[in-house]
Design a protein around this motif. Structure first.
Motif, mmCIF file in Angstrom:
data_model
loop_
_atom_site.group_PDB
_atom_site.id
_atom_site.type_symbol
_atom_site.label_atom_id
_atom_site.label_comp_id
_atom_site.label_asym_id
_atom_site.label_seq_id
_atom_site.Cartn_x
_atom_site.Cartn_y
_atom_site.Cartn_z
ATOM 1 N N PRO A 51 8.242 -2.424 37.684
ATOM 2 C CA PRO A 51 6.992 -2.887 37.074
ATOM 3 C C PRO A 51 6.061 -1.701 36.825
ATOM 4 O O PRO A 51 5.977 -0.776 37.631
ATOM 5 C CB PRO A 51 6.398 -3.824 38.135
ATOM 6 N N LEU A 52 5.384 -1.715 35.702
ATOM 7 C CA LEU A 52 4.387 -0.701 35.387
ATOM 8 C C LEU A 52 3.046 -1.385 35.153
ATOM 9 O O LEU A 52 2.950 -2.298 34.338
ATOM 10 C CB LEU A 52 4.796 0.088 34.134
ATOM 11 N N ASP A 53 2.036 -0.935 35.889
ATOM 12 C CA ASP A 53 0.698 -1.498 35.699
ATOM 13 C C ASP A 53 -0.301 -0.365 35.528
ATOM 14 O O ASP A 53 0.077 0.811 35.448
ATOM 15 C CB ASP A 53 0.315 -2.406 36.876
ATOM 16 N N LEU A 54 -1.575 -0.696 35.471
ATOM 17 C CA LEU A 54 -2.600 0.319 35.240
ATOM 18 C C LEU A 54 -2.543 1.435 36.277
ATOM 19 O O LEU A 54 -2.680 2.610 35.950
ATOM 20 C CB LEU A 54 -3.986 -0.333 35.249
ATOM 21 N N GLY A 55 -2.323 1.071 37.524
ATOM 22 C CA GLY A 55 -2.292 2.056 38.594
ATOM 23 C C GLY A 55 -1.086 2.956 38.544
ATOM 24 O O GLY A 55 -1.174 4.165 38.800
ATOM 25 N N SER A 56 0.067 2.401 38.181
ATOM 26 C CA SER A 56 1.301 3.188 38.207
ATOM 27 C C SER A 56 1.355 4.235 37.107
ATOM 28 O O SER A 56 2.159 5.170 37.170
ATOM 29 C CB SER A 56 2.522 2.267 38.113
ATOM 30 N N VAL A 57 0.516 4.101 36.082
ATOM 31 C CA VAL A 57 0.491 5.117 35.030
ATOM 32 C C VAL A 57 -0.800 5.942 35.083
ATOM 33 O O VAL A 57 -1.090 6.726 34.176
ATOM 34 C CB VAL A 57 0.652 4.492 33.626
ATOM 35 N N GLY A 58 -1.543 5.777 36.168
ATOM 36 C CA GLY A 58 -2.732 6.589 36.359
ATOM 37 C C GLY A 58 -2.336 8.003 36.762
ATOM 38 O O GLY A 58 -1.391 8.200 37.522
ATOM 39 N N GLY A 59 -3.019 8.998 36.239
ATOM 40 C CA GLY A 59 -2.759 10.378 36.634
ATOM 41 C C GLY A 59 -1.481 10.976 36.085
ATOM 42 O O GLY A 59 -0.978 11.972 36.626
ATOM 43 N N ILE A 60 -0.914 10.400 35.017
ATOM 44 C CA ILE A 60 0.316 10.972 34.472
ATOM 45 C C ILE A 60 0.111 11.565 33.077
ATOM 46 O O ILE A 60 1.000 12.236 32.561
ATOM 47 C CB ILE A 60 1.473 9.943 34.413
#
Length: 319
Positions: A51-60
């Motif tokens: 799963p990808l959500d807002l948090g998992s793609v933060g800082g990338i």
């Protein structure tokens, strides 16, 4: 659509993470769930999703490479393997896919489209060799990496009064070599799209020597020949010694430039919009600074062409 997936395939390119981030956040804005497929088409057929959500793609957005990893999957050419992957996606309720990669990745995407699975392509490759779009994700960053390296090599070339051959990536396309050659003031550039003349290369070196020029930079795309091979040809024919630097995979790494981050963000968001509109088999691109989409088959049925005007200008300015 309620749920889509995103994968990266082929060679990694700076800016792929920015594109993944844009896909996830654009979809989230519209209430669409996103999953990431790890290791490209290999993960697609094995159902390797997260799963990808807002948090998992933060800082990338500032990170090079790809968060989802990449791998080549030759068996994906088989119909049964493609069907296996589609079945895995349908089991996970995935209704559409964004593929980030080059022409080889697009071939795999079109195979899925022909089987009724919606896919949109996003061009991600440092070679800038995807027909239909003026620029691809990663090209600008790779170009800046090469230019910075050539600038440093020139310092040494000047100090030791040597001529250097710099081998850069570009198996079938010479955009990196051509653009870097013009930007770094190289004396000679060899690209796959244009025939080279060894006598002309040697004449340039000798002409420079007659006007007390102590060094020269020759850039050769790997698709023409290896830098070491060119050095031997020059030595055997003219007795001129050159040093060789092979930049290699350093060209693929590094934090993406602002230009690549913006381009990737625009591409990723537009890909989601196309899926939401029910479009499939389309590739995202940019022409005259405007976002476009076009038939994905154009990316691998047509051939990349170098900018002849740019090549001519480079030769004129390196007189």
């Amino acid at each position: 659509m309620k749920k889509i997936a995103v994968l990266t395939s082929g060679g990694d390119a700076p800016g792929m993470n920015a594109a993944i981030r844009a896909v996830v956040r654009k979809a989230a804005y519209h209430g669409i769930e996103v999953v990431g497929i790890n290791h490209g088409y290999e993960g697609f057929i094995n159902g390797s999703i997260e799963p990808l959500d807002l948090g998992s793609v933060g800082g990338i957005i500032q990170r090079g490479g790809t968060k989802l990893y990449s791998a080549r999957c030759l068996k994906f050419k088989e119909d049964a393997v493609q069907e296996q992957g589609i079945a895995k996606m349908r089991e996970a309720n995935v209704e559409g896919l964004v593929v980030i990669g080059g022409d080889g990745s697009y071939r795999g995407a079109m195979a899925l489209v022909k089987k009724g699975f919606p896919v949109v392509g996003v061009p991600g490759t440092i070679d800038n060799d995807v027909p239909g779009t003026e620029y691809t994700i990663g090209f600008d960053t790779a170009l800046n990496t090469v230019v910075e390296s050539i600038d440093k090599i020139r310092d040494t070339a000047t100090s030791h009064e040597n001529s250097f051959i710099v081998e850069v990536m570009g198996r079938d396309a010479g955009d990196i070599a051509l653009w870097a050659g013009l930007a770094a003031g190289a004396e000679t550039v060899l690209i796959p799209e244009e025939e080279y003349n060894l006598d002309e290369i040697i004449a340039r070196l000798e002409r420079g020597a007659t006007r007390s020029k102590k060094h020269s930079i020759i850039i050769v795309a790997e698709g023409v020949m290896a830098g070491s091979e060119l050095a031997k040809l020059i030595k055997d024919k003219a007795g001129i010694e050159t040093r060789v630097s092979v930049l290699g995979h350093i060209q693929r790494g590094g934090s993406p430039t602002a230009r690549d981050r913006v381009l990737a963000s625009r591409f990723g968001a537009h890909a989601v919009e196309l899926l939401m509109e029910g479009k499939s088999g389309r590739a995202v691109g940019i022409r005259n600074h405007q976002l476009i989409d076009y038939d994905m088959t154009e990316a691998f049925e047509k051939h990349h062409e170098s900018d002849v005007g740019l090549y001519t200008l480079m030769k004129e300015l390196s007189i």
